[in-house]
Every structure is written in C-alpha cells, then in structure tokens.
Design an enzyme around this catalytic site. Structure first.
Site, PDB file in Angstrom:
ATOM      1  N   CYS A 161     -12.331  -4.864  -1.961  1.00  0.00           N
ATOM      2  CA  CYS A 161     -11.379  -5.969  -1.771  1.00  0.00           C
ATOM      3  C   CYS A 161     -11.735  -6.812  -0.557  1.00  0.00           C
ATOM      4  CB  CYS A 161      -9.952  -5.447  -1.641  1.00  0.00           C
ATOM      5  SG  CYS A 161      -9.288  -4.851  -3.203  1.00  0.00           S
ATOM      6  N   HIS A 162     -11.860  -6.163   0.624  1.00  0.00           N
ATOM      7  CA  HIS A 162     -12.089  -6.949   1.839  1.00  0.00           C
ATOM      8  C   HIS A 162     -13.202  -6.391   2.697  1.00  0.00           C
ATOM      9  CE1 HIS A 162      -7.889  -7.585   0.522  1.00  0.00           C
ATOM     10  NE2 HIS A 162      -8.233  -8.843   0.687  1.00  0.00           N
ATOM     11  N   GLY A 163     -14.007  -5.506   2.124  1.00  0.00           N
ATOM     12  CA  GLY A 163     -15.237  -5.087   2.800  1.00  0.00           C
ATOM     13  C   GLY A 163     -15.095  -4.019   3.862  1.00  0.00           C
ATOM     14  N   HIS A 222      -6.201  -0.863   4.618  1.00  0.00           N
ATOM     15  CA  HIS A 222      -5.966  -2.279   4.831  1.00  0.00           C
ATOM     16  C   HIS A 222      -4.821  -2.742   3.939  1.00  0.00           C
ATOM     17  CE1 HIS A 222      -7.413  -6.684   4.344  1.00  0.00           C
ATOM     18  NE2 HIS A 222      -6.679  -6.592   5.438  1.00  0.00           N
TER      19      HIS A 222
END
Lengths: 187, 423
Positions: A151-153, A127
């Site tokens: 960070c963003h799953g 990502h």
C-alpha cells in the site's frame, strides 16, 4: 404535603437552595441513570457477541512449514503470519543495533525462548491496515528480508520490526503458546 | 418574510441559534406554554405514550437490524443468534416484539378515547384521518416485522395476508405475484419486507409529525368535549402535562417491563419458534392479537372478495367517521344514548377479537357474524341516525364552570395563577 410545607418555608429562609431544587436534581439524576441503563444494552449489543468471542483462538500445526517459509492463518478475522526462520535470518534479526530501529525491540522479546525459529506476528501493517507481502519466497520482501507493504511501501525485517516508514510500529505479536513442539495456539 | 427571528432566550448560545433557526422558540410555544385544556383525564396520556413507544421501537429495531440477516436460509438462525449470542440481544428482541403489542394496546386505547369523547368531530376531522393513516402504516409495519423471524407463523402469516390481494378481480393473481417477487413467499419477499419494515417506521415519524402539527392547530379535545373559551380553561403544557404524562409513562413502562421480563412470550405463538416450512401449514394459524378483530371480520363473510372488502372496510369506515356521526355534541358524557352504544361497540370489537382467536366453527361463526354486523351497523346506520334523534344533556358553559360548581378543595386555577413561583 401539608406537613412538609413549614419545613420548605424554613429551608427557603435558610438559603437559596429550595426543596424544589433538590427535587429537580434528584429527578434529573434519576432520569439520567434510567436513560443510561436503557442506552447501555443498545450500545453493548454492538460489542463482539458470544459466538464471535468463541472464535478468538486458533490452533496452528507447524509441521508442514519449511525453513524460510511463512504461512498465513486467520485469527479473529485477521491474518497472522507464522514464519519459520533460517539460522541466518535468526542471526541477522538478533544482531541489529537497537538505535537503528524506529520502534526498538529485541528479537528475543518477539519470539518464545528456545523457539527462536518461529516468528508469529499479526499480518497487518501498522500504518493503515493493509496486509504486507513476503510470505512466499517469490514475493518482494523489501530490503530487510521480512515483509513489504504494497500500500505505502513500509518494510519489515525478519523479526517483523518496521525498518522503513511510513508505518510507525512493529508488526504486533499476538498472544500465543506452544502446545508441544509442532503446534501453537493463538489467542 | 425573510429575516432573523427576534429571540427572547437569555442564554447567548441558545439565543444565537434561535435567532437563526427558532426551534427553541417553537418548542417553548408548542410544548412549554402551549395552552392545554385543564380538565384532561389519564386517557389523554396515550398519544404521548404511543410516541414514546415509536421511539422505543425504532431504537431497538435499528440495533436488531445490525444483527439480522434477511435471507431465507439465515433469517431464523440470525434471530436465534440474537437471542443467544448477541449482548443483550434477548432484551432487544423481547422489547421490540412486545413493544409491538404495547404499541397497539396504547394506540387502540387512544382510538377508543377519541371515539368516546368525540375527538374526531369538527374541527379535528383531518387530525383524525391522519390518525387512521398512522394506524394503517402501523399495521403494515407490524405485519412485515412479524414475517422477519421466518418461523412457521411468519411464513404462513405472510402467505395468507398477501393472498388477500388475490381476491381483487382480474388482476389479483398478478398483484400477488408482484408482491411476492415470485410464485410463492420466498427470499425476494423476505428481502422486500425487511426493506419496507425498516422504512415504514420513519414514514410513521413523518405522519405522526403531521398528526401533532394538526393537533397544535386545532388544540386538544377534552373530556367535556366543549371548546376552550378563555385562558382560564387552560394550563400551560409544561409543567402541568409534562408531569401528568410522566406519571403515565412510568406506569406504562412498568407494564411494559413486566411483560418483557416476566412474560416475554405471552403474545407469541410457540409455532413461530419452528423454522418456516413452505410444505406444511400449522394446524392452528392465528395472527397476532392486534389483528384478530379484522381477521374475524374476514372470516365471517362466506365470500373471498366480500371478506376482504369488509376487512378493509372496517378501517375505511373510520376515515369517514367525522361525517357519519351527525351529532354536534362531542363528549359521550352528554350523549346518554350514544354512550351505551359506545360500550356495545367496544364489546363487539372484543368479541371479534375472541372470534378471531378461535376456529371458525359452531357458535364462533354466529358470534363473528353478529359482531361484524354490529360493527358496520354502528358506524353506517346508528351514528348518522342517532345524531338526529338523541337529545343531548345540557352542555356546561365552559371547562372552568363545572370545576368550580363541583367545588371542594383548592382550585386548579389558583395554582395556574402563579406557575413560575417556587414553593
């Protein structure tokens, strides 16, 4: 100069292209090549230098890694996960239906033949470049038993394949080769 | 005063920009049609060459800075890494290091051009003084750049030059400690020198801009040293002097390239390839060649404060040169006596350079003192007096006149009449 004058005159009558146009083009092209030749060393100096390239391979001793565990090694300044998978994990990774994957890839394409126990992936979330957690059994590994990016799953399975967004692609497999049974050379 | 500029450019994009910010009109005025005396010789190339040199130094310097580490334990190795490992690092460093020498060669010729043709005289006094500021900033930049590789010469050069300030009465020691950021040249010194070495070239760009701006107000001097009287005396800057400058740039780049590719260490001290050692001073310590004349003046005076004052005085005297020279005639061409003394001054400066390169013993001490004496005698006594005594040769009526009187061949004025016509 005196000799070339009549030819120039003739050229002028023949069409719109004059000797001066030609000279301007040649001079302009020459200057452009010159500037390019001067600019290139400056630009190329920002590419990896010889000492950085010399660090482009890393040797890893696999012997101390227990089944179910993973270690992090550094290759080109990046973390690389080396994971020793349990027989259950290998079976799970191999039996996933391809149509459920965001970035379809066979588990067999992500390990070396006969060495299915070992998974080697670049530990950087596809990502935005964070390092996923899950190397230690005590860390969160997400719903698929692989890695979880804090960070963003994003979630990865035991083959390093992305199973839950926002990451668009699987963890990259770096070039590596086995050196005997208990050593690999990455890069 | 506010209001859109009425642009005359046909290209709609250029016109749109130029209407709002008339940079194209300005460039056209200052570098396109700018009326320039038509009798320049090749000595008028050197200002443009210096400008190109500054650009080369900044370009290579920025990329070198990307690979350089300003720390006493890593600086030397990082420079060696640039030489060995960084792609084209050897080229960047050799261009930058020799570029400093080229910069001073070009600038010194530019300065002596000004001295010979009286370019410092009214109305160009301020133009000249800005030029002296440029020289000072260049010297400071070059000195600090030389410290960065952190070799033996770097270290001891830094030590000696900063110690010059210890000659200041009462506060000298404190000033030197402040310059060092410690009690010897050390890491804080290196850090600040790197910072300033990066900053000063951009200061130079600003001062060079002022230099050029002032030049475009007064207009250029010329080899005859007389004022432009009519448009017949001038040529548009482009294409006449863009072309003449291009020829000079090609020759300059040839010399530069020969230096970089065939003799890159010609001007470098072998001693500076030894890492800095604060405990051992090299037996032969010599500054870079472009500082040698000033170094010689420093050593010619058997007094610490006196030597330092005289060394800085050698530059300071240039600031007031426009008022020291009392002769109204600019060009040496028409000053039969001054012309000879110009060469004596040039020889004196070269002798000072040689003296600076040798140990101060025997004949070198005598030569150094003689040349130092002449340097100051020339500016402080000879120039003011000579202006009153000398009878200059008759000046030509105009720049065009001697060209026409000289005769022979087609007139440059003929070509100027139809500059836009294609051949």
């Amino acid at each position: 100069m005196a000799n070339s004058m009549p030819a120039t005159e003739a050229g002028h009558h023949g069409g719109d292209v004059t000797k001066r146009d030609f000279l301007k083009l040649v001079a302009g092209a020459g200057a452009a090549v010159g500037v390019g030749a001067i600019a290139w060393p400056l630009i190329d100096s920002m590419n990896p230098s010889a000492d950085v390239l010399a660090l482009s391979s890393t040797t890893v001793d696999l012997a101390p890694i227990q089944a179910g565990q993973a270690i992090t090694v550094v290759w080109r300044g990046k973390p690389v996960f080396v994971r020793r998978r349990t027989p259950d994990e290998i079976k799970t990774a191999q039996s996933v239906a391809q149509n459920t994957l965001a970035d379809p890839a066979l588990d067999s394409a992500r390990v070396k033949p006969g060495k299915e126990e070992w998974l080697v992936v670049v530990g950087i979330c596809t990502h935005l470049g964070c390092v996923p957690i899950g190397n230690k059994p005590t860390e969160a590994r997400g719903d698929f038993g692989g890695w979880f990016c804090p960070c963003h799953g994003s979630q990865y399975d035991v083959s390093g394949r992305v199973r839950h967004g926002p990451a668009p692609a699987n963890l990259a497999v770096p070039p590596y080769a086995f050196d005997g049974d208990t050593k690999i050379k990455i890069g | 005063m506010a209001g859109l500029h009425k642009s005359e450019f046909a290209n709609p994009v250029v016109n749109w920009i130029d209407t709002r910010l008339p940079i194209f009109t300005m460039m056209q005025k200052e570098y396109g049609v700018f009326p320039t005396p038509k009798n320049f010789n090749y000595f008028w190339n050197f200002g443009a060459l210096a400008m190109i040199n500054l650009v080369i130094m900044i370009a290579t310097g920025i990329f070198l800075a990307m690979n350089y580490t300003p720390h006493v334990s890593m600086a030397f190795d990082s420079v060696e890494r640039i030489m060995r490992d960084v792609n084209y690092g050897w080229l960047l460093r050799y261009v930058h290091a020799n570029g400093a020498s080229m910069f001073f060669i070009v600038t010194y010729i530019h300065i002596f051009r000004g001295l010979y043709y009286g370019s410092y005289k009214a109305p160009r006094e301020l133009l000249w003084m800005i030029g002296v500021v440029i020289l000072l900033v260049m010297m400071a930049t070059a000195f600090m750049g030389y410290v960065l590789p952190w070799g033996q010469m770097s270290y001891w050069g830094a030590t000696v030059i900063t110690n010059l300030f210890s000659a200041i009465p009462v506060v000298g020691e404190s000033v030197v400690t402040w310059l060092w950021g410690g009690f010897s040249v050390d890491n804080p010194t290196l850090n600040r020198f790197f910072s300033l070495h990066f900053l000063l070239p951009f200061v130079l760009v600003g001062v060079v801009f002022l230099h050029v701006a002032a030049l475009h107000i007064t207009g250029s001097n010329n080899p005859l040293g007389i004022d432009v009287k009519s448009p017949q005396d001038t040529l548009p800057f482009h294409p006449y002097y863009t072309m003449k400058d291009s020829v000079g740039i090609c020759v300059y780049l040839l010399v530069f390239a020969a230096l970089v590719f065939f003799a890159p260490n010609l001007f470098m001290a072998a001693e500076n390839y030894i890492p800095a050692n604060p405990l051992v001073t090299p037996s032969e310590i010599v500054p870079e060649w472009y500082f040698l004349p000033f170094y010689a003046i420093l050593r010619s005076v058997p007094s610490k404060l006196g030597g330092v004052l005289l060394m800085f005085g050698a530059i300071a005297v240039l600031f007031v040169l426009p008022w020291l020279d009392t002769s109204p005639v600019r060009s040496s061409k028409f000053r039969p006596i001054y012309r000879n003394f110009f060469w004596v001054l040039l020889i004196a400066v070269v002798v000072l350079g040689l003296v600076g390169a040798h140990r101060p013993e025997g004949v070198w001490v005598v030569l150094g003192r003689l040349a130092t004496f002449y340097y100051f005698f020339h500016f402080l006594i000879l120039l003011p007096v000579l202006g009153k005594l000398e009878r200059p040769l008759p000046l030509p009526e105009s720049i065009s006149r001697p060209v026409i009187a000289g005769g022979g061949g087609p007139l440059p004025g003929g070509a100027a009449a139809k500059p836009m016509e294609k051949i």
